[in-house]
Write a protein that holds these residues in place. Structure first.
Motif, PDB file in Angstrom:
ATOM      1  N   THR A  88      -6.839  31.019  -5.275  1.00  0.00           N
ATOM      2  CA  THR A  88      -8.030  31.448  -6.008  1.00  0.00           C
ATOM      3  C   THR A  88      -8.493  30.405  -7.011  1.00  0.00           C
ATOM      4  N   HIS A  89      -7.654  29.422  -7.282  1.00  0.00           N
ATOM      5  CA  HIS A  89      -7.998  28.376  -8.244  1.00  0.00           C
ATOM      6  C   HIS A  89      -7.273  27.097  -7.855  1.00  0.00           C
ATOM      7  N   THR A  90      -8.012  26.006  -7.717  1.00  0.00           N
ATOM      8  CA  THR A  90      -7.425  24.720  -7.358  1.00  0.00           C
ATOM      9  C   THR A  90      -7.927  23.668  -8.329  1.00  0.00           C
ATOM     10  N   GLU A  91      -7.012  23.075  -9.083  1.00  0.00           N
ATOM     11  CA  GLU A  91      -7.402  22.026 -10.031  1.00  0.00           C
ATOM     12  C   GLU A  91      -7.378  20.649  -9.401  1.00  0.00           C
ATOM     13  N   VAL A  92      -6.545  20.446  -8.389  1.00  0.00           N
ATOM     14  CA  VAL A  92      -6.491  19.165  -7.693  1.00  0.00           C
ATOM     15  C   VAL A  92      -7.011  19.404  -6.282  1.00  0.00           C
ATOM     16  N   ALA A  93      -8.289  19.101  -6.097  1.00  0.00           N
ATOM     17  CA  ALA A  93      -8.925  19.382  -4.814  1.00  0.00           C
ATOM     18  C   ALA A  93      -8.588  18.332  -3.758  1.00  0.00           C
ATOM     19  N   LEU A  94      -8.357  17.094  -4.178  1.00  0.00           N
ATOM     20  CA  LEU A  94      -8.016  16.048  -3.226  1.00  0.00           C
ATOM     21  C   LEU A  94      -6.542  16.150  -2.880  1.00  0.00           C
ATOM     22  N   GLY A  95      -6.233  16.108  -1.613  1.00  0.00           N
ATOM     23  CA  GLY A  95      -4.849  16.225  -1.185  1.00  0.00           C
ATOM     24  C   GLY A  95      -4.204  14.913  -0.821  1.00  0.00           C
ATOM     25  N   ARG A  96      -4.782  13.799  -1.288  1.00  0.00           N
ATOM     26  CA  ARG A  96      -4.263  12.474  -0.937  1.00  0.00           C
ATOM     27  C   ARG A  96      -4.056  11.613  -2.180  1.00  0.00           C
ATOM     28  N   PHE A  97      -3.082  10.718  -2.052  1.00  0.00           N
ATOM     29  CA  PHE A  97      -2.867   9.662  -3.041  1.00  0.00           C
ATOM     30  C   PHE A  97      -2.986   8.338  -2.308  1.00  0.00           C
ATOM     31  N   ARG A  98      -3.512   7.326  -3.005  1.00  0.00           N
ATOM     32  CA  ARG A  98      -3.578   5.981  -2.419  1.00  0.00           C
ATOM     33  C   ARG A  98      -3.586   4.963  -3.540  1.00  0.00           C
ATOM     34  N   ARG A  99      -2.754   3.920  -3.383  1.00  0.00           N
ATOM     35  CA  ARG A  99      -2.712   2.839  -4.372  1.00  0.00           C
ATOM     36  C   ARG A  99      -2.340   1.562  -3.638  1.00  0.00           C
ATOM     37  N   THR A 110       0.840  -1.193   0.000  1.00  0.00           N
ATOM     38  CA  THR A 110       0.000   0.000   0.000  1.00  0.00           C
ATOM     39  C   THR A 110       0.875   1.242   0.000  1.00  0.00           C
ATOM     40  N   ILE A 111       0.557   2.174  -0.899  1.00  0.00           N
ATOM     41  CA  ILE A 111       1.212   3.473  -0.965  1.00  0.00           C
ATOM     42  C   ILE A 111       0.165   4.516  -0.589  1.00  0.00           C
ATOM     43  N   GLU A 112       0.447   5.331   0.432  1.00  0.00           N
ATOM     44  CA  GLU A 112      -0.439   6.407   0.849  1.00  0.00           C
ATOM     45  C   GLU A 112       0.396   7.664   1.009  1.00  0.00           C
ATOM     46  N   ALA A 113      -0.133   8.793   0.553  1.00  0.00           N
ATOM     47  CA  ALA A 113       0.623  10.048   0.629  1.00  0.00           C
ATOM     48  C   ALA A 113      -0.329  11.231   0.694  1.00  0.00           C
ATOM     49  N   GLU A 114       0.172  12.328   1.243  1.00  0.00           N
ATOM     50  CA  GLU A 114      -0.568  13.585   1.282  1.00  0.00           C
ATOM     51  C   GLU A 114       0.248  14.651   0.580  1.00  0.00           C
ATOM     52  N   LEU A 115      -0.455  15.508  -0.148  1.00  0.00           N
ATOM     53  CA  LEU A 115       0.222  16.635  -0.796  1.00  0.00           C
ATOM     54  C   LEU A 115       0.786  17.559   0.263  1.00  0.00           C
TER      55      LEU A 115
END
Length: 132
Positions: A80-91, A64-69
């Motif tokens: 003022t602009h966010t294209e990647v709203a999720l701050g987590r990765f998981r695989r 398992t790979i888990e990470a936070e931006l």
């Protein structure tokens, strides 16, 4: 031979309900897998992730790979602009019995996680000595 299988929610072999802090929605990082005679190497794209916000875990045949931006907004400024709203990765991956999860090595270089998973000793090619 494929030594690695991605687990996806809702498919056969998916893990039981995850109750960790990472069970919320997460991005699935792109991963390239290269296999050679010694094992496999994974290259996972994790832009904006620092080493201290990265967790890699093996349990039985699961990786398992888990990470936070880790992209802080400077004090006094507001995004003022966010294209990647999720701050987590998981695989999550299921590892073949031919791989040795106890000897995984990891390196994070410029947003790319490089995991090397060697083949287990019983799966390594070996030369047979012939008496005669």
């Amino acid at each position: 031979m494929n030594d690695l299988e991605t687990r996806k929610p809702g498919t056969l072999g998916a893990m039981a309900k995850d109750t960790s802090a990472y069970s919320a929605a997460a991005l699935t990082p792109a991963v390239d897998v290269v296999e050679d005679s010694t094992g496999i190497t994974l290259h996972a794209d994790l832009p904006g992730v620092s080493k201290d916000k990265l967790q890699i875990q093996t349990e039985a045949d699961t990786l398992t790979i888990e990470a936070e931006l880790d992209l802080p907004v400077p004090e006094g400024l507001q995004s003022t602009h966010t294209e990647v709203a999720l701050g987590r990765f998981r695989r999550t991956f299921r590892l073949s019995q031919e791989l040795d999860p106890s000897n995984v090595t990891a390196k994070l270089v410029q947003g790319v996680l490089i995991l090397k998973i060697p083949k287990a000793e019983h799966a390594q090619p070996r030369r047979i000595h012939v008496d005669g």
